[in-house]
Write a protein that holds these residues in place. Structure first.
Motif, PDB file in Angstrom:
ATOM      1  N   GLU A  87      -5.641  10.188 -29.064  1.00 39.80           N
ATOM      2  CA  GLU A  87      -6.904  10.154 -29.812  1.00 39.80           C
ATOM      3  C   GLU A  87      -7.117  11.451 -30.594  1.00 39.80           C
ATOM      4  O   GLU A  87      -7.603  11.448 -31.727  1.00 39.80           O
ATOM      5  CB  GLU A  87      -8.067   9.921 -28.849  1.00 39.80           C
ATOM      6  CG  GLU A  87      -8.254   8.473 -28.464  1.00 39.80           C
ATOM      7  CD  GLU A  87      -8.691   7.635 -29.646  1.00 39.80           C
ATOM      8  OE1 GLU A  87      -9.870   7.679 -30.020  1.00 39.80           O
ATOM      9  OE2 GLU A  87      -7.826   6.945 -30.230  1.00 39.80           O
ATOM     10  N   LYS A  88      -6.739  12.546 -29.983  1.00 39.22           N
ATOM     11  CA  LYS A  88      -6.875  13.835 -30.660  1.00 39.22           C
ATOM     12  C   LYS A  88      -5.993  13.899 -31.900  1.00 39.22           C
ATOM     13  O   LYS A  88      -6.397  14.396 -32.951  1.00 39.22           O
ATOM     14  CB  LYS A  88      -6.511  14.962 -29.688  1.00 39.22           C
ATOM     15  CG  LYS A  88      -6.793  16.362 -30.215  1.00 39.22           C
ATOM     16  CD  LYS A  88      -6.534  17.396 -29.126  1.00 39.22           C
ATOM     17  CE  LYS A  88      -6.833  18.804 -29.661  1.00 39.22           C
ATOM     18  NZ  LYS A  88      -6.592  19.840 -28.618  1.00 39.22           N
ATOM     19  N   ILE A  89      -4.779  13.374 -31.798  1.00 35.08           N
ATOM     20  CA  ILE A  89      -3.859  13.340 -32.948  1.00 35.08           C
ATOM     21  C   ILE A  89      -4.420  12.432 -34.037  1.00 35.08           C
ATOM     22  O   ILE A  89      -4.454  12.785 -35.223  1.00 35.08           O
ATOM     23  CB  ILE A  89      -2.475  12.832 -32.510  1.00 35.08           C
ATOM     24  CG1 ILE A  89      -1.851  13.781 -31.493  1.00 35.08           C
ATOM     25  CG2 ILE A  89      -1.548  12.667 -33.724  1.00 35.08           C
ATOM     26  CD1 ILE A  89      -0.629  13.211 -30.775  1.00 35.08           C
ATOM     27  N   ALA A  90      -4.868  11.233 -33.628  1.00 35.95           N
ATOM     28  CA  ALA A  90      -5.349  10.246 -34.596  1.00 35.95           C
ATOM     29  C   ALA A  90      -6.593  10.728 -35.333  1.00 35.95           C
ATOM     30  O   ALA A  90      -6.798  10.382 -36.509  1.00 35.95           O
ATOM     31  CB  ALA A  90      -5.638   8.924 -33.892  1.00 35.95           C
ATOM     32  N   ASN A  91      -7.427  11.516 -34.667  1.00 35.89           N
ATOM     33  CA  ASN A  91      -8.701  11.950 -35.258  1.00 35.89           C
ATOM     34  C   ASN A  91      -8.652  13.356 -35.851  1.00 35.89           C
ATOM     35  O   ASN A  91      -9.693  13.908 -36.215  1.00 35.89           O
ATOM     36  CB  ASN A  91      -9.808  11.865 -34.203  1.00 35.89           C
ATOM     37  CG  ASN A  91     -10.157  10.428 -33.855  1.00 35.89           C
ATOM     38  OD1 ASN A  91     -10.648   9.677 -34.687  1.00 35.89           O
ATOM     39  ND2 ASN A  91      -9.870  10.032 -32.624  1.00 35.89           N
ATOM     40  N   ASN A  92      -7.471  13.916 -35.958  1.00 39.77           N
ATOM     41  CA  ASN A  92      -7.328  15.228 -36.589  1.00 39.77           C
ATOM     42  C   ASN A  92      -7.802  15.137 -38.040  1.00 39.77           C
ATOM     43  O   ASN A  92      -7.370  14.271 -38.798  1.00 39.77           O
ATOM     44  CB  ASN A  92      -5.860  15.655 -36.532  1.00 39.77           C
ATOM     45  CG  ASN A  92      -5.654  17.097 -36.947  1.00 39.77           C
ATOM     46  OD1 ASN A  92      -6.471  17.688 -37.647  1.00 39.77           O
ATOM     47  ND2 ASN A  92      -4.547  17.669 -36.511  1.00 39.77           N
ATOM     48  N   THR A  93      -8.697  16.042 -38.426  1.00 38.92           N
ATOM     49  CA  THR A  93      -9.241  16.004 -39.790  1.00 38.92           C
ATOM     50  C   THR A  93      -8.345  16.697 -40.806  1.00 38.92           C
ATOM     51  O   THR A  93      -8.574  16.586 -42.009  1.00 38.92           O
ATOM     52  CB  THR A  93     -10.634  16.657 -39.820  1.00 38.92           C
ATOM     53  OG1 THR A  93     -10.527  18.004 -39.315  1.00 38.92           O
ATOM     54  CG2 THR A  93     -11.612  15.864 -38.962  1.00 38.92           C
ATOM     55  N   GLN A  94      -7.323  17.401 -40.343  1.00 41.50           N
ATOM     56  CA  GLN A  94      -6.390  18.053 -41.251  1.00 41.50           C
ATOM     57  C   GLN A  94      -5.427  17.029 -41.846  1.00 41.50           C
ATOM     58  O   GLN A  94      -5.128  16.008 -41.213  1.00 41.50           O
ATOM     59  CB  GLN A  94      -5.596  19.132 -40.513  1.00 41.50           C
ATOM     60  CG  GLN A  94      -6.443  20.270 -39.967  1.00 41.50           C
ATOM     61  CD  GLN A  94      -7.144  21.036 -41.068  1.00 41.50           C
ATOM     62  OE1 GLN A  94      -6.524  21.413 -42.075  1.00 41.50           O
ATOM     63  NE2 GLN A  94      -8.457  21.244 -40.914  1.00 41.50           N
ATOM     64  N   PRO A  95      -4.895  17.249 -43.068  1.00 44.29           N
ATOM     65  CA  PRO A  95      -3.909  16.328 -43.652  1.00 44.29           C
ATOM     66  C   PRO A  95      -2.718  16.158 -42.703  1.00 44.29           C
ATOM     67  O   PRO A  95      -2.288  17.104 -42.041  1.00 44.29           O
ATOM     68  CB  PRO A  95      -3.494  17.023 -44.952  1.00 44.29           C
ATOM     69  CG  PRO A  95      -4.656  17.897 -45.298  1.00 44.29           C
ATOM     70  CD  PRO A  95      -5.225  18.359 -43.981  1.00 44.29           C
ATOM     71  N   SER A 150       0.179   1.118 -30.642  1.00 42.39           N
ATOM     72  CA  SER A 150       0.833   0.573 -31.830  1.00 42.39           C
ATOM     73  C   SER A 150      -0.173   0.003 -32.817  1.00 42.39           C
ATOM     74  O   SER A 150       0.134  -0.143 -34.000  1.00 42.39           O
ATOM     75  CB  SER A 150       1.844  -0.508 -31.435  1.00 42.39           C
ATOM     76  OG  SER A 150       1.204  -1.569 -30.768  1.00 42.39           O
ATOM     77  N   GLN A 151      -1.384  -0.290 -32.343  1.00 39.63           N
ATOM     78  CA  GLN A 151      -2.404  -0.840 -33.231  1.00 39.63           C
ATOM     79  C   GLN A 151      -3.508   0.164 -33.563  1.00 39.63           C
ATOM     80  O   GLN A 151      -4.538  -0.210 -34.122  1.00 39.63           O
ATOM     81  CB  GLN A 151      -3.003  -2.091 -32.591  1.00 39.63           C
ATOM     82  CG  GLN A 151      -1.983  -3.207 -32.442  1.00 39.63           C
ATOM     83  CD  GLN A 151      -2.581  -4.498 -31.943  1.00 39.63           C
ATOM     84  OE1 GLN A 151      -3.784  -4.618 -31.799  1.00 39.63           O
ATOM     85  NE2 GLN A 151      -1.734  -5.478 -31.692  1.00 39.63           N
ATOM     86  N   ASN A 152      -3.280   1.412 -33.235  1.00 43.23           N
ATOM     87  CA  ASN A 152      -4.251   2.453 -33.580  1.00 43.23           C
ATOM     88  C   ASN A 152      -4.136   2.732 -35.082  1.00 43.23           C
ATOM     89  O   ASN A 152      -3.193   3.379 -35.537  1.00 43.23           O
ATOM     90  CB  ASN A 152      -3.953   3.714 -32.759  1.00 43.23           C
ATOM     91  CG  ASN A 152      -5.002   4.793 -32.944  1.00 43.23           C
ATOM     92  OD1 ASN A 152      -5.497   5.013 -34.043  1.00 43.23           O
ATOM     93  ND2 ASN A 152      -5.330   5.468 -31.850  1.00 43.23           N
ATOM     94  N   GLU A 153      -5.084   2.228 -35.836  1.00 44.07           N
ATOM     95  CA  GLU A 153      -5.000   2.275 -37.299  1.00 44.07           C
ATOM     96  C   GLU A 153      -4.987   3.710 -37.826  1.00 44.07           C
ATOM     97  O   GLU A 153      -4.210   4.055 -38.720  1.00 44.07           O
ATOM     98  CB  GLU A 153      -6.171   1.506 -37.913  1.00 44.07           C
ATOM     99  CG  GLU A 153      -6.151   1.420 -39.431  1.00 44.07           C
ATOM    100  CD  GLU A 153      -4.941   0.675 -39.979  1.00 44.07           C
ATOM    101  OE1 GLU A 153      -4.566   0.931 -41.144  1.00 44.07           O
ATOM    102  OE2 GLU A 153      -4.352  -0.146 -39.242  1.00 44.07           O
ATOM    103  N   LYS A 154      -5.847   4.564 -37.261  1.00 43.06           N
ATOM    104  CA  LYS A 154      -5.890   5.959 -37.718  1.00 43.06           C
ATOM    105  C   LYS A 154      -4.553   6.652 -37.457  1.00 43.06           C
ATOM    106  O   LYS A 154      -4.057   7.404 -38.299  1.00 43.06           O
ATOM    107  CB  LYS A 154      -7.010   6.714 -37.001  1.00 43.06           C
ATOM    108  CG  LYS A 154      -8.415   6.329 -37.441  1.00 43.06           C
ATOM    109  CD  LYS A 154      -9.445   7.186 -36.706  1.00 43.06           C
ATOM    110  CE  LYS A 154     -10.863   6.831 -37.125  1.00 43.06           C
ATOM    111  NZ  LYS A 154     -11.868   7.658 -36.383  1.00 43.06           N
TER     112      LYS A 154
END
Length: 732
Positions: A87-95, A150-154
């Motif tokens: 979750e932390k990786i997926a929600n990272n606000t950096q490019p 596998s279905q985590n869109e972010k």
């Protein structure tokens, strides 16, 4: 073979849940992370299955602390911990970059990997009814867990950005390979589907996970349930070593004074080869080949239909016509047509040879049998052995006297030393925890530098709760990512445990299998990759390295030094070696046909419409159309074809053993043609550099071309099996 769900958390540490039930919408991301860390850290500190491995050799699994009560909570906590990381990786606000997305995914899941190591041991080596209850409960949860990654869109969109950028501006070779493998893995798991399709995809995976567990446990139940007992007056033909082991097997089951044939391949195979009791042979044969096909609570026929329907529906969501198209796209074959073409190039020669073998056996039976018989499947091994003795004066039991397990173990160590420069030293008993008293452990070091490479665990004997067959696995893979990690590898066999003080004598086939599985272990130990994902394998390629290692069993250096008579210590006589070499293509009709029948059925099942399918009827009709000899049965009949229906690792991929055989035969000729033969230093160096050390950091086809200087040809395979070489029929 390993269950797919066990492998899921080991390739790159990215198997995670999407959300924590304990989190509420009012919590900020930072608060969520803090609370999860605090709660989960307490679990890590108290549950031994979650704790970091300590002790010597870079830390080792705490197999001595395995308590089944800890398993379910450990798995749930490990999945939650992994969730927080993803979750932390997926929600990272950096490019999105390789470093903040792919590398962080590679870094995730350490606790999960540790728990799955223990889960794998319970599943394969020390299963109990209590564990199977937990397994059935956890299978759908693990499936949900994998689907929500596998279905985590972010997460996928970040991966896609890195992938797209790498297509325009390629990264260093190993990083480029990781990105491509990760992206392709998500794409194949439906990351591009619509939200509604993703929901159905996840539901299918959840259903399948339960079915796979049922399928596997039904096989194990029948292996434990059906044991053939016999008495002293029914020992005719059986070798002394088998008689003693059978007596022990019966005594262990409360049948003192009797003898037992357990429902495993090693026990069945020996009994069918040597026993003069035809009625007992038939009973043993029927027990083995009817596993999970007895129309009772352990029957797998409906499970097969349900699995095939769900697999087809799932891939059709992504636009594929059938499961085989989807599955083979990242294998060496690429398409089901290519795999079928290879199998059908060999099949006619295999069944033609099998018919010749049956004719020889029938002729012998007509001369020697007291009553007139027609060769049946339970006669094949028995009369094949008689023909072998008649044609080649070769007695399999005589060969076994020179194949003692301790000597064979030293032989594989010698081979590893010659080719890989590895040295194996027994670790002091008690210094490394083991999960069963039969397990032994060796340290692996570099012969020149003395550097520690890893450990090798051996679990050699059959027992209740251990699945049949032989396999290799790794508890920790080599990487240099975040510091060097050394290898923890293992081999697992099902040799019949001898009576106390008796030697373990095995057949030539079992000795080859021992070398084969050790080849997998060497593939783990020789790994020289940076990123965990690069230790993943391509199914029809990873069997090649292990099949290739079988060839060293019959080299002069191994024969002269390690194939010694268990009583006299004398090396195998040259006359006997010559007989083995002369008979090397004997019974290839049987061996090739029983394997190919299973591989062809695997493919046909996944190309057929599963609606209104009767698995037994479909199996019989398909094999009949193929011209399957009635005297031979599939190596793995459909209801107990665990490779294909207890997970997805080999589904539409069982042909891969033949694909690997093509590479093996071709590569063997590279050694045979070299000045130093199978111990040629230059060819061995190429072997390690291109075929073992890279693991999946290179495209397999490119790696093979680097080793051989060209693509593999089928010619060497046909020569090895004594079959006509395509295009050379009639040539002298």
């Amino acid at each position: 073979m390993k269950d797919q769900i066990i492998l899921a958390g080991k390739a790159s540490g990215v198997a995670v849940l999407l959300a924590l039930a304990s989190c509420t919408s009012s919590q900020t991301p930072q608060t969520q992370d803090t609370q999860v860390t605090t709660q989960q850290q307490q679990a890590v500190e108290t549950n031994p299955l979650l704790q970091e491995w300590t002790g010597p050799y870079g830390g080792v699994p705490a197999f001595d602390k395995m308590n089944l009560a800890d398993l379910k909570p450990a798995m749930e906590k490990a999945m939650a911990l992994n969730l927080a990381e993803i979750e932390k990786i997926a929600n990272n606000t950096q490019p999105a970059t390789f470093e903040n997305t792919i590398e962080e995914m590679e870094r995730a899941g350490k606790e999960l990997n540790r728990v799955f190591t223990y889960y794998g041991i319970w599943s394969s080596n020390v299963s109990t009814p209590e564990f199977r209850t937990i397994q059935q409960e956890m299978a759908p949860k693990i499936s949900e867990f994998n689907s929500k990654i596998s279905q985590n869109e972010k997460l996928f969109q970040r991966i896609k950005v890195v992938y797209d950028n790498a297509q325009k501006n390629p990264l260093p070779a190993d990083q480029q390979r990781v990105v491509e493998l990760v992206y392709k893995g998500f794409e194949m798991e439906g990351a591009n589907l619509s939200p509604e399709q993703k929901q159905r995809y996840a539901a299918i995976n959840k259903e399948l996970s339960t079915l796979y567990t049922k399928f596997s446990n039904n096989i194990l139940a029948d292996e434990e349930k059906y044991v053939v007992y016999f008495t002293k007056d029914q020992l005719s033909g059986l070798p002394e070593s088998f008689v003693k082991a059978a007596a022990k097997a019966a005594a262990d089951r409360g049948k003192e004074g009797q003898y037992a044939v357990t429902n495993t391949r090693s026990s069945m195979d020996q009994f069918l080869t040597y026993s003069d009791e035809r009625a007992l042979r038939e009973k043993v044969w029927k027990n083995y080949y009817s596993r999970a096909d007895n129309n009772d609570e352990n029957d797998n026929k409906q499970n097969i239909v349900d699995i095939l329907k769900l697999r087809r529906e799932r891939v059709q969501l992504m636009g594929y016509d059938n499961y085989a198209q989807w599955r083979l796209q990242d294998r060496m074959a690429k398409t089901p047509e290519a795999a079928m073409d290879l199998m059908m190039a060999v099949w006619p020669s295999a069944i033609a040879r099998a018919k010749e073998e049956v004719a020889d056996m029938q002729q012998l039976a007509n001369k020697t049998s007291k009553t007139k018989i027609t060769i049946e499947p339970w006669d094949y091994r028995y009369y094949a052995e008689k023909v072998r003795q008649q044609k080649y004066d070769l007695n399999s039991d005589e060969v076994k006297q020179y194949l003692e397990l301790g000597n064979l173990t030293q032989a594989i160590f010698f081979t590893a030393g010659e080719l890989f420069n590895f040295n194996f030293t027994p670790v002091p008993e008690g210094s490394v925890p083991v999960f069963h008293e039969d397990v032994k452990v060796w340290e692996v070091t570099d012969k020149t530098t003395g550097d520690h490479i890893g450990l090798w665990y051996l679990d050699p004997f059959a027992r209740q709760g251990k699945r049949s067959g032989a396999w290799a696995t790794t508890y920790r893979a080599h990487t240099t990512f975040d510091g060097k990690k050394t290898v923890l590898s293992s081999n697992n066999s099902n040799f019949v445990k001898p009576a106390p003080g008796e030697p373990v004598l095995v057949s030539w086939d079992d000795a080859e299998t021992f070398f084969h599985e050790f080849g997998h272990a060497l593939h783990f130990l020789a790994s020289n990759v940076k990123y965990p994902t690069l230790n993943s394998g391509v199914r029809d390629y990873t069997e090649f390295q292990s099949q290739l290692l079988e060839r060293w069993l019959s080299t002069d250096k191994v024969i002269n030094q390690f194939l010694k008579h268990y009583k006299t210590g004398e090396p195998m006589p040259k006359e006997l070696v010559a007989k083995i070499e002369k008979a090397s293509t004997f019974n290839q009709g049987f061996a090739t046909t029983e394997f190919l029948a299973s591989a062809l059925m695997d493919m046909h099942f996944h190309l057929a419409d599963p609606n209104n399918l009767d698995p037994d009827k479909f199996e019989k009709e398909t094999l009949s159309k193929l011209g399957m000899p009635k005297e031979i049965v599939m190596r793995h009949r459909s209801p107990h074809f665990g490779h294909v229906f207890s997970g997805e690792g080999y589904a539409t991929g069982y042909y891969g053993y033949l694909w690997a055989d093509v590479l093996t035969s071709d590569a063997s000729e590279a050694f045979a043609e070299a000045p130093g033969g199978f111990y040629d230093a230059e060819v061995a160096a190429r072997l390690v550099k291109y075929l073992f050390a890279p693991r999946n950091s290179m495209d397999p086809a490119d790696a093979y071309r680097q080793f051989r200087g060209r693509d593999a040809k089928i010619d060497a395979l046909m020569r090895d099996r004594g079959f006509p070489v395509p295009g050379q029929q009639g040539k002298k």
